[in-house]
Design an enzyme around this catalytic site. Structure first.
Site, short mmCIF file in Angstrom:
data_model
loop_
_atom_site.label_atom_id
_atom_site.label_comp_id
_atom_site.label_asym_id
_atom_site.label_seq_id
_atom_site.Cartn_x
_atom_site.Cartn_y
_atom_site.Cartn_z
CD GLU A 204 -3.82 -6.32 3.41
OE1 GLU A 204 -2.59 -6.39 3.19
OE2 GLU A 204 -4.33 -5.44 4.11
CD GLU B 87 -2.99 -1.25 2.17
OE1 GLU B 87 -2.85 -0.51 3.16
OE2 GLU B 87 -3.93 -2.05 2.05
#
Length: 541
Positions: free
Chosen positions: A385, A275
């Protein structure tokens, strides 16, 4: 993970539960598979917490399972159903209509198995420190049952595990693998206590449990560089990798791959960092993060990481087959992020795929997936995820028995599969009953939760939601054409497996029974009964 915004027990279920095993033998050991009668089926032991559905309870002496289906005779299909009312992988058989006809106003779907799209890479979750801590707290027999639930032929057959390079929010403290003062030569690099105590032992046990035809694939991801490599000198917050450490950071990844190779584990893939937008929004993120712009990322991958892994350096040659996945962030970043990265020829030459998280999918259109595939058809897309309870407004991080959260997973997986995604991974493989531990307080839900005090674990409805895909869509399965994708509250996707089976998955989102007709242009038609609020997997050979 992105940060956007009276207990009721079933007396009958409790009476049916096997006696609790004495808490014994805590810690890692060698788990040897226990022989079972061929074709045995152990049903769910339900427990109702009053949250809409049930969890299935497992301990050292008992755990439900779902043996692999054997090929059915011509004209016969095998169906597995799970629903809000408590069915879990309920098996039945169906027959094709010899006349190949449809009935009345039923939702009707047509499968054309010679029109094909993307192939499945796999399914799995992340081996966080929290995973290892919770597994280690179970007795050996309970842990064996948990491992087999995820990885064995009688489980849901995960084949991918994401391994953090250093710590994450699902750790007990902040750390990297080189927290010493600045040292560009990385002379003090070493695997952490957590690698040796929590991650590597689980990998060894998972490798023992997986069937030979679904070998374990490992995917590495770093949450942050050591603070001394970053502009803000911190594990989190608004900070980027210093340009003078671009090669240092590439070498850090190489050292990690070398260290796990020395322990007997070769990696299938590597993402370019968890991220990257978290390090840009900075103060809004309270856990390990490091920022990247796509322009910085393409330079680092194209000029440093790629050549380090696949260049002329002989020491790196054993990692030349490691796939590089970029982004490892939200769908909202598509296609602009990857378009920028792939516009640099050097970066595009090294990157094999796009890694995606699900945390903005509820307000992000699917168009980004289609455009990414159209713009870069040689790059695969993999969901890496997902978790529930991640929003700031999710005051209950863990909800035991939530069918709504299972349906959220089902809808997202169907969306992804119908738009070029090649697999789907949950966040932490295992957590405790509160969704931790987490040094940052970033507690979330997951599919298996451990109650160490009672030496048991519970399987959430999400476990079965994922399993209806992961169990039956083996790596190499290819999506085939099915029309329509949705009708009268029923959604579907279809795949052709390498063993000759066709798999059609139906999700009935309505609070009513449905009967659907599926027509295979090469096999004929069959009527399929769907219970309310159910996920159903149909296989035929």
């Amino acid at each position: 993970m992105l940060l956007p915004l009276g207990l009721l027990l079933s007396l009958a279920a409790l009476a049916a539960l096997p006696p609790e095993a004495a808490a014994r033998g805590r810690g890692w050991g060698s788990l040897q598979p226990q022989p079972q009668p061929l074709g045995h089926v152990r049903p769910c032991e339900p427990r109702d917490y009053g949250q809409g559905s049930v969890v299935c309870v497992c301990n050292a002496t008992y755990c439900d399972d779902v043996p692999r289906p054997r090929p059915s005779p011509p004209g016969v299909a095998v169906m597995y159903a799970s629903n809000k009312d408590g069915l879990r992988f309920e098996r039945s058989e169906l027959a094709f209509d010899a006349k190949g006809t449809t009935r009345g106003s039923n939702p009707a779907f047509t499968v054309t198995s010679n029109v094909r799209f993307q192939a499945i890479i796999g399914w799995g979750a992340t081996v966080t420190d929290s995973t290892g801590i919770n597994l280690k707290a179970l007795s050996e027999d309970a842990r064996r049952n948990l491992i087999e639930s995820y990885f064995s032929e009688d489980g849901i057959e995960y084949n991918i595990l994401r391994i953090p390079i250093g710590g994450t929010d699902c750790s007990t403290h902040k750390y990297t693998l080189h927290d010493a003062p600045e040292d560009a030569a990385l002379g003090n690099f070493s695997l952490a206590f957590e690698d040796h105590e929590y991650k590597l032992p689980l990998l060894r046990e998972a490798r023992e449990a997986v069937p030979a035809d679904r070998p374990l694939q490992l995917l590495a991801s770093a949450w942050t560089a050591p603070p001394w490599m970053k502009t803000n000198n911190d594990y989190t917050g608004f900070g980027f990798l210093k340009t003078e450490h671009y090669q240092t950071w590439a070498n850090y990844h190489l050292k990690f791959l070398d260290a796990y190779e020395a322990e007997g584990f070769h990696f299938w893939g590597l993402t370019t960092g968890n991220e990257p937008m978290n390090g840009v929004v900075g103060p809004l993120i309270r856990f390990n993060s490091m920022g990247w712009t796509p322009f910085q990322m393409r330079s680092w991958v194209g000029d440093y990481l790629g050549p380090t892994l696949r260049g002329p350096d002989r020491r790196a040659s054993k990692h030349a087959d490691v796939r590089i996945l970029t982004l490892d962030d939200q769908r909202i970043d598509l296609p602009w992020w990857t378009d920028i990265v792939f516009s640099y020829k050097n970066a595009s030459a090294y990157v094999d795929g796009i890694a995606l998280h699900w945390y903005t999918n509820y307000f992000t259109p699917l168009l980004g997936l289609d455009m990414s595939h159209e713009n870069h058809p040689d790059k695969f897309i993999l969901g890496t995820e997902a978790s529930s309870g991640f929003n700031n407004w999710d005051f209950r991080k863990v909800i035991l028995g939530s069918w709504k959260r299972a349906e959220d997973y089902i809808v997202d997986i169907l969306d992804d599969l119908n738009h070029w995604v090649t697999g789907w991974m949950e966040w932490s493989l295992v957590l405790d009953m509160e969704g931790g531990p987490s040094w940052s307080g970033n507690f979330v839900d997951t599919s298996i939760l451990v109650d160490a005090e009672n030496d048991e674990f519970v399987k959430q409805p999400t476990f079965y939601a994922i399993g209806h895909f992961s169990k039956f869509l083996a790596p190499g399965s290819v999506r085939v054409k099915v029309e329509p994708e949705s009708s009268q509250g029923v959604r579907t996707v279809a795949f052709a497996r390498q063993d000759g089976a066709t798999v059609v998955i139906f999700f009935n989102s309505k609070d009513a029974n449905k009967t659907v007709t599926v027509s295979d242009v090469f096999r004929g038609a069959m009527q399929i009964p769907l219970t309310p609020r159910s996920i159903n997997t149909v296989l035929y050979w």
